[in-house]
Write a protein that holds these residues in place. Sequence first.
Motif, PDB file in Angstrom:
ATOM      1  N   ILE A 263       0.848  -1.183   0.000  1.00  0.00           N
ATOM      2  CA  ILE A 263       0.000   0.000   0.000  1.00  0.00           C
ATOM      3  C   ILE A 263       0.886   1.237   0.000  1.00  0.00           C
ATOM      4  O   ILE A 263       2.039   1.191   0.407  1.00  0.00           O
ATOM      5  N   LYS A 264       0.324   2.326  -0.458  1.00  0.00           N
ATOM      6  CA  LYS A 264       1.038   3.603  -0.469  1.00  0.00           C
ATOM      7  C   LYS A 264       0.630   4.405   0.758  1.00  0.00           C
ATOM      8  O   LYS A 264      -0.396   4.151   1.376  1.00  0.00           O
ATOM      9  N   LYS A 265       1.405   5.357   1.110  1.00  0.00           N
ATOM     10  CA  LYS A 265       1.179   6.168   2.303  1.00  0.00           C
ATOM     11  C   LYS A 265      -0.238   6.746   2.363  1.00  0.00           C
ATOM     12  O   LYS A 265      -0.876   6.723   3.404  1.00  0.00           O
ATOM     13  N   ALA A 266      -0.734   7.243   1.254  1.00  0.00           N
ATOM     14  CA  ALA A 266      -2.054   7.883   1.219  1.00  0.00           C
ATOM     15  C   ALA A 266      -3.186   6.905   1.493  1.00  0.00           C
ATOM     16  O   ALA A 266      -4.263   7.304   1.893  1.00  0.00           O
ATOM     17  N   GLU A 267      -2.965   5.613   1.303  1.00  0.00           N
ATOM     18  CA  GLU A 267      -4.010   4.622   1.492  1.00  0.00           C
ATOM     19  C   GLU A 267      -4.238   4.276   2.957  1.00  0.00           C
ATOM     20  O   GLU A 267      -5.247   3.696   3.303  1.00  0.00           O
ATOM     21  N   VAL A 268      -3.289   4.602   3.819  1.00  0.00           N
ATOM     22  CA  VAL A 268      -3.388   4.253   5.230  1.00  0.00           C
ATOM     23  C   VAL A 268      -4.131   5.381   5.933  1.00  0.00           C
ATOM     24  O   VAL A 268      -3.570   6.408   6.258  1.00  0.00           O
ATOM     25  N   LEU A 269      -5.430   5.182   6.162  1.00  0.00           N
ATOM     26  CA  LEU A 269      -6.251   6.262   6.697  1.00  0.00           C
ATOM     27  C   LEU A 269      -6.755   6.015   8.107  1.00  0.00           C
ATOM     28  O   LEU A 269      -7.015   6.938   8.845  1.00  0.00           O
ATOM     29  N   ASP A 270      -6.921   4.774   8.514  1.00  0.00           N
ATOM     30  CA  ASP A 270      -7.515   4.467   9.811  1.00  0.00           C
ATOM     31  C   ASP A 270      -6.584   3.563  10.600  1.00  0.00           C
ATOM     32  O   ASP A 270      -6.212   2.495  10.145  1.00  0.00           O
ATOM     33  N   SER A 271      -6.198   3.993  11.802  1.00  0.00           N
ATOM     34  CA  SER A 271      -5.236   3.223  12.589  1.00  0.00           C
ATOM     35  C   SER A 271      -5.892   2.359  13.662  1.00  0.00           C
ATOM     36  O   SER A 271      -5.201   1.758  14.475  1.00  0.00           O
ATOM     37  N   LYS A 272      -7.230   2.262  13.677  1.00  0.00           N
ATOM     38  CA  LYS A 272      -7.892   1.400  14.656  1.00  0.00           C
ATOM     39  C   LYS A 272      -7.581  -0.063  14.355  1.00  0.00           C
ATOM     40  O   LYS A 272      -7.583  -0.486  13.209  1.00  0.00           O
ATOM     41  N   ASN A 273      -7.330  -0.828  15.413  1.00  0.00           N
ATOM     42  CA  ASN A 273      -7.013  -2.252  15.294  1.00  0.00           C
ATOM     43  C   ASN A 273      -5.841  -2.495  14.353  1.00  0.00           C
ATOM     44  O   ASN A 273      -5.822  -3.457  13.603  1.00  0.00           O
ATOM     45  N   LEU A 274      -4.898  -1.578  14.394  1.00  0.00           N
ATOM     46  CA  LEU A 274      -3.781  -1.602  13.472  1.00  0.00           C
ATOM     47  C   LEU A 274      -2.484  -1.395  14.244  1.00  0.00           C
ATOM     48  O   LEU A 274      -2.412  -0.537  15.123  1.00  0.00           O
ATOM     49  N   GLU A 275      -1.498  -2.213  13.958  1.00  0.00           N
ATOM     50  CA  GLU A 275      -0.182  -2.050  14.549  1.00  0.00           C
ATOM     51  C   GLU A 275       0.826  -1.822  13.437  1.00  0.00           C
ATOM     52  O   GLU A 275       0.615  -2.243  12.304  1.00  0.00           O
ATOM     53  N   PHE A 276       1.894  -1.148  13.774  1.00  0.00           N
ATOM     54  CA  PHE A 276       2.953  -0.853  12.815  1.00  0.00           C
ATOM     55  C   PHE A 276       4.265  -1.454  13.293  1.00  0.00           C
ATOM     56  O   PHE A 276       4.502  -1.580  14.493  1.00  0.00           O
ATOM     57  N   VAL A 277       5.112  -1.778  12.347  1.00  0.00           N
ATOM     58  CA  VAL A 277       6.508  -2.096  12.614  1.00  0.00           C
ATOM     59  C   VAL A 277       7.310  -1.414  11.509  1.00  0.00           C
ATOM     60  O   VAL A 277       6.923  -1.442  10.350  1.00  0.00           O
ATOM     61  N   VAL A 278       8.393  -0.744  11.888  1.00  0.00           N
ATOM     62  CA  VAL A 278       9.212  -0.025  10.917  1.00  0.00           C
ATOM     63  C   VAL A 278      10.413  -0.891  10.583  1.00  0.00           C
ATOM     64  O   VAL A 278      11.287  -1.113  11.420  1.00  0.00           O
ATOM     65  N   ALA A 279      10.441  -1.402   9.363  1.00  0.00           N
ATOM     66  CA  ALA A 279      11.471  -2.327   8.899  1.00  0.00           C
ATOM     67  C   ALA A 279      12.530  -1.576   8.096  1.00  0.00           C
ATOM     68  O   ALA A 279      12.743  -1.845   6.926  1.00  0.00           O
ATOM     69  N   ILE A 280      13.173  -0.631   8.744  1.00  0.00           N
ATOM     70  CA  ILE A 280      14.198   0.198   8.110  1.00  0.00           C
ATOM     71  C   ILE A 280      15.487   0.021   8.903  1.00  0.00           C
ATOM     72  O   ILE A 280      15.500   0.221  10.122  1.00  0.00           O
ATOM     73  N   GLY A 281      16.562  -0.332   8.233  1.00  0.00           N
ATOM     74  CA  GLY A 281      17.826  -0.591   8.920  1.00  0.00           C
ATOM     75  C   GLY A 281      18.568   0.648   9.372  1.00  0.00           C
ATOM     76  O   GLY A 281      19.213   0.644  10.420  1.00  0.00           O
ATOM     77  N   ASP A 282      18.488   1.730   8.624  1.00  0.00           N
ATOM     78  CA  ASP A 282      19.207   2.948   8.957  1.00  0.00           C
ATOM     79  C   ASP A 282      18.571   3.614  10.189  1.00  0.00           C
ATOM     80  O   ASP A 282      17.393   3.972  10.164  1.00  0.00           O
ATOM     81  N   ASN A 283      19.358   3.771  11.268  1.00  0.00           N
ATOM     82  CA  ASN A 283      18.818   4.294  12.527  1.00  0.00           C
ATOM     83  C   ASN A 283      18.193   5.675  12.377  1.00  0.00           C
ATOM     84  O   ASN A 283      17.118   5.935  12.919  1.00  0.00           O
ATOM     85  N   TYR A 284      18.861   6.582  11.673  1.00  0.00           N
ATOM     86  CA  TYR A 284      18.346   7.941  11.513  1.00  0.00           C
ATOM     87  C   TYR A 284      17.034   7.935  10.741  1.00  0.00           C
ATOM     88  O   TYR A 284      16.051   8.559  11.154  1.00  0.00           O
ATOM     89  N   LEU A 285      17.005   7.227   9.616  1.00  0.00           N
ATOM     90  CA  LEU A 285      15.794   7.175   8.801  1.00  0.00           C
ATOM     91  C   LEU A 285      14.657   6.490   9.560  1.00  0.00           C
ATOM     92  O   LEU A 285      13.508   6.936   9.502  1.00  0.00           O
ATOM     93  N   ARG A 286      14.962   5.414  10.296  1.00  0.00           N
ATOM     94  CA  ARG A 286      13.932   4.721  11.071  1.00  0.00           C
ATOM     95  C   ARG A 286      13.323   5.668  12.114  1.00  0.00           C
ATOM     96  O   ARG A 286      12.109   5.747  12.277  1.00  0.00           O
ATOM     97  N   SER A 287      14.168   6.423  12.808  1.00  0.00           N
ATOM     98  CA  SER A 287      13.692   7.382  13.804  1.00  0.00           C
ATOM     99  C   SER A 287      12.809   8.447  13.172  1.00  0.00           C
ATOM    100  O   SER A 287      11.763   8.826  13.720  1.00  0.00           O
TER     101      SER A 287
END
Length: 90
Positions: free
Chosen positions: A47-71
């Motif tokens: 999905i693209k960023k614009a498609e994520v509209l509702d965060s209810k019942n939703l969890e995220f995990v950031v799978a980015i290796g670069d510490n600065y970019l992940r933060s």
Amino acid sequence: MTKSLIIVGGGGQCKVILDCLRTGVYDQIFIEDPFVNSSTLYGITVIKKAEVLDSKNLEFVVAIGDNYLRSKIVSELETRFPEITFATII
């Protein structure tokens, strides 16, 4: 209640996280990555960023290796979704 997970980033860390998730904890899993040019990656819907509209019942995990970019991405997600929940993947 449907429990969903969005993995932010579609690189190598995403693949490792998906390997850990084959346990059936989530009813739906999506990959959010604006740089992926296909509708699926590793068999998961992209999905693209614009498609994520509702965060209810939703969890995220950031799978980015670069510490600065992940933060930076975590901060952006916290701005977009003030009540965000980050998943623990072990």
